[in-house]
Enzyme design. Structure first.
Site, short mmCIF file in Angstrom:
data_model
loop_
_atom_site.label_atom_id
_atom_site.label_comp_id
_atom_site.label_asym_id
_atom_site.label_seq_id
_atom_site.Cartn_x
_atom_site.Cartn_y
_atom_site.Cartn_z
N ASP A 217 0.86 -1.19 0.00
CA ASP A 217 0.00 0.00 0.00
C ASP A 217 0.89 1.23 0.00
O ASP A 217 1.98 1.24 0.60
CB ASP A 217 -0.91 0.00 1.23
CG ASP A 217 -1.98 -1.08 1.17
OD1 ASP A 217 -2.19 -1.63 0.07
OD2 ASP A 217 -2.59 -1.37 2.21
N ASP A 219 0.56 4.04 1.46
CA ASP A 219 0.61 4.84 2.68
C ASP A 219 1.38 4.17 3.82
O ASP A 219 1.33 4.63 4.96
CB ASP A 219 -0.81 5.17 3.16
CG ASP A 219 -1.67 3.93 3.38
OD1 ASP A 219 -1.17 2.81 3.18
OD2 ASP A 219 -2.84 4.09 3.75
N TRP A 279 -13.51 -1.82 0.13
CA TRP A 279 -12.51 -2.03 1.18
C TRP A 279 -12.75 -3.33 1.94
O TRP A 279 -13.88 -3.65 2.32
CB TRP A 279 -12.57 -0.86 2.16
CG TRP A 279 -11.56 -0.98 3.27
CD1 TRP A 279 -10.27 -0.56 3.26
CD2 TRP A 279 -11.79 -1.58 4.54
NE1 TRP A 279 -9.66 -0.87 4.46
CE2 TRP A 279 -10.58 -1.49 5.26
CE3 TRP A 279 -12.91 -2.19 5.13
CZ2 TRP A 279 -10.44 -1.99 6.56
CZ3 TRP A 279 -12.78 -2.68 6.42
CH2 TRP A 279 -11.56 -2.57 7.12
N GLU A 282 -9.99 -8.89 0.94
CA GLU A 282 -9.08 -9.55 -0.01
C GLU A 282 -7.83 -10.10 0.67
O GLU A 282 -7.31 -11.16 0.28
CB GLU A 282 -8.70 -8.60 -1.15
CG GLU A 282 -7.63 -7.57 -0.85
CD GLU A 282 -8.15 -6.39 -0.05
OE1 GLU A 282 -7.31 -5.56 0.36
OE2 GLU A 282 -9.37 -6.29 0.16
N ASP A 283 -7.33 -9.43 1.71
CA ASP A 283 -6.15 -9.92 2.41
C ASP A 283 -6.44 -11.24 3.12
O ASP A 283 -5.59 -12.15 3.13
CB ASP A 283 -5.67 -8.88 3.43
CG ASP A 283 -5.10 -7.64 2.75
OD1 ASP A 283 -4.49 -7.79 1.68
OD2 ASP A 283 -5.27 -6.54 3.29
N MET A 309 1.91 4.57 9.16
CA MET A 309 0.91 4.82 8.13
C MET A 309 0.66 6.32 8.01
O MET A 309 0.56 7.02 9.02
CB MET A 309 -0.40 4.11 8.45
CG MET A 309 -1.54 4.42 7.48
SD MET A 309 -3.09 3.57 7.91
CE MET A 309 -2.71 1.92 7.32
N HIS A 312 -4.97 9.51 6.78
CA HIS A 312 -5.80 10.04 5.70
C HIS A 312 -7.24 9.60 5.91
O HIS A 312 -7.51 8.63 6.65
CB HIS A 312 -5.30 9.56 4.34
CG HIS A 312 -5.31 8.06 4.21
ND1 HIS A 312 -6.40 7.35 3.75
CD2 HIS A 312 -4.35 7.14 4.49
CE1 HIS A 312 -6.11 6.06 3.75
NE2 HIS A 312 -4.89 5.90 4.20
N ARG A 314 -10.71 7.91 4.55
CA ARG A 314 -10.98 6.81 3.61
C ARG A 314 -11.38 7.37 2.26
O ARG A 314 -12.15 8.32 2.16
CB ARG A 314 -12.09 5.91 4.14
CG ARG A 314 -12.45 4.78 3.17
CD ARG A 314 -13.20 3.68 3.85
NE ARG A 314 -12.33 3.00 4.81
CZ ARG A 314 -12.80 2.17 5.75
NH1 ARG A 314 -14.09 1.96 5.88
NH2 ARG A 314 -11.96 1.59 6.58
#
Length: 373
Positions: A217, A219, A279, A282-283, A309, A312, A314
């Site tokens: 990712d 971030d 969101w 998937e992981d 991280m 931010h 979403r």
């Protein structure tokens, strides 16, 4: 009488010494001109017959110099002959040693902050050795793997600047042979992280014969450069201690943030699922695929696998996927038909920037969500 004989003897000795010095001088001069004659035009006229072929490597030309080419050398010199034409002189480059398992230039714990102003121009000046498209290869050793670093992306330009600012120096210190690939989802439809990662795998292999793939990712920044970005005997989970979760795993099966799989491992699980729109989920599906195929997740020490991280809000059109829990429970049934084998997309543009390769893609539209109730 005795003095006369002694004088003649000394005279003979002096003459003999002078003669020896003269002979020695002549021998040295002959050897000197034999070795260095090719450097003077006056001698090259007498040596043209020795070696007129331009295909032989000149013994005094150093092909190991940066940016040097033998063709360029021949363009500036006029067929300078070899000092010893009877010998088949070849220039052999010094073999490059393999890169060490743990490079000596690592510094360990890093100070990561996001308050200072970051520009792409600054990052580019900081990384002059990174070549077009975000490619780098260690100049002093041979890396055991070629690593493609793949980032799913949309509307995160500011985050990307910080990621490049920190990761390029880290990867160089780690002696990684790598390329950076930003997979940019066009349009404003629901985001699909895992599908973008699959696309990054396919598209990066069109560039080079990568055998390791790091999925990150944009971030997340590692806080320790001893967290080595290459592939291991088992699928690797790098981001095991994020500040977001109090520097510990949120749960045992967590596989999010930053992970790495070899080409063999990736194909064994049929890549990642394409049907997780929005969101989450998937992981966990990927973790299930790994365990269902008889592999185990490897992780670094918790003191080394720490990440910061970039805070931010979403993203729009990346709302939580309400179907994710049902999908995770059906991984065993879906992983053979949903993955790299069923991937469809369209590449709109591939653009190479100094620090990364940007691949903009259209990935289709998500299926309509079922009505509530």
């Amino acid at each position: 009488m005795t003095r006369l004989m002694l004088g003649r003897t000394l005279e003979r000795i002096c003459k003999a010494v002078l003669l020896l010095c003269l002979v020695h001088f002549l021998i040295m001069m002959i050897l000197y001109f034999d070795v260095y004659s090719q450097r003077f035009d006056i001698f090259s006229r007498f040596n043209n017959g020795r070696n007129s072929s331009s295909s032989r490597t000149h013994p005094f030309y150093n092909l190991s110099r940066p940016n040097a080419t033998f063709a360029g050398y021949l363009g500036t010199m006029n067929h300078i002959p070899s000092a010893h034409p009877e010998a088949n002189v070849t220039s052999t480059a010094k073999p490059v040693p393999p890169c060490p398992e743990v490079p000596s230039g690592l510094v360990g714990r890093l100070l990561i902050e996001f308050s200072s102003m970051m520009t792409m121009e600054r990052v580019q000046k900081e990384n002059p050795n990174v070549t077009e498209g975000g490619r780098y290869s260690p100049p002093d050793c041979r890396a055991k793997q070629k690593v493609a670093v793949i980032i799913p992306f949309r509307h995160r330009d500011n985050h990307l600047k910080y990621w490049l600012h920190y990761l390029h120096p880290i990867l160089r210190r780690q002696k990684i042979d790598y390329g950076i690939y930003i997979i940019n989802q066009l349009g404003e439809d629901t985001f699909n992280r895992a599908k973008l990662l699959n696309i990054g795998y396919v598209e990066s292999l069109k560039e080079d014969s990568y055998d390791c793939f790091i999925f990150s990712d944009v971030d997340l920044i590692p806080m320790d450069d001893r967290n080595l970005y290459h592939c291991y005997d088992q699928p690797r989970h790098f981001a095991i201690a994020m500040d977001k979760f109090g520097f510990r795993l949120p749960y045992a099966g967590y596989f999010g943030g930053v992970s790495g799989l070899s080409k063999k491992q990736f194909l064994k699980i049929n890549g990642f699922p394409n049907e997780y729109w929005g969101w989450g989920g998937e992981d966990d599906d990927i973790y299930n695929r790994i365990t269902l195929n008889g592999m185990k997740v490897s992780r670094p020490d918790v003191r080394i696998g720490r990440y910061r991280m970039i805070k931010h809000e979403r993203d729009k059109h990346n709302e939580p996927n309400p179907q994710r829990f049902n999908k995770i429970q059906n991984t065993k049934n879906t992983m053979k038909r949903d993955g790299i084998s069923s991937l469809t997309y369209r590449v709109v543009q591939v653009k190479k920037y100094p620090l990364y390769t940007n691949i903009s893609v259209e990935i289709g539209k998500p299926p309509p969500r079922p009505m509530k109730g």
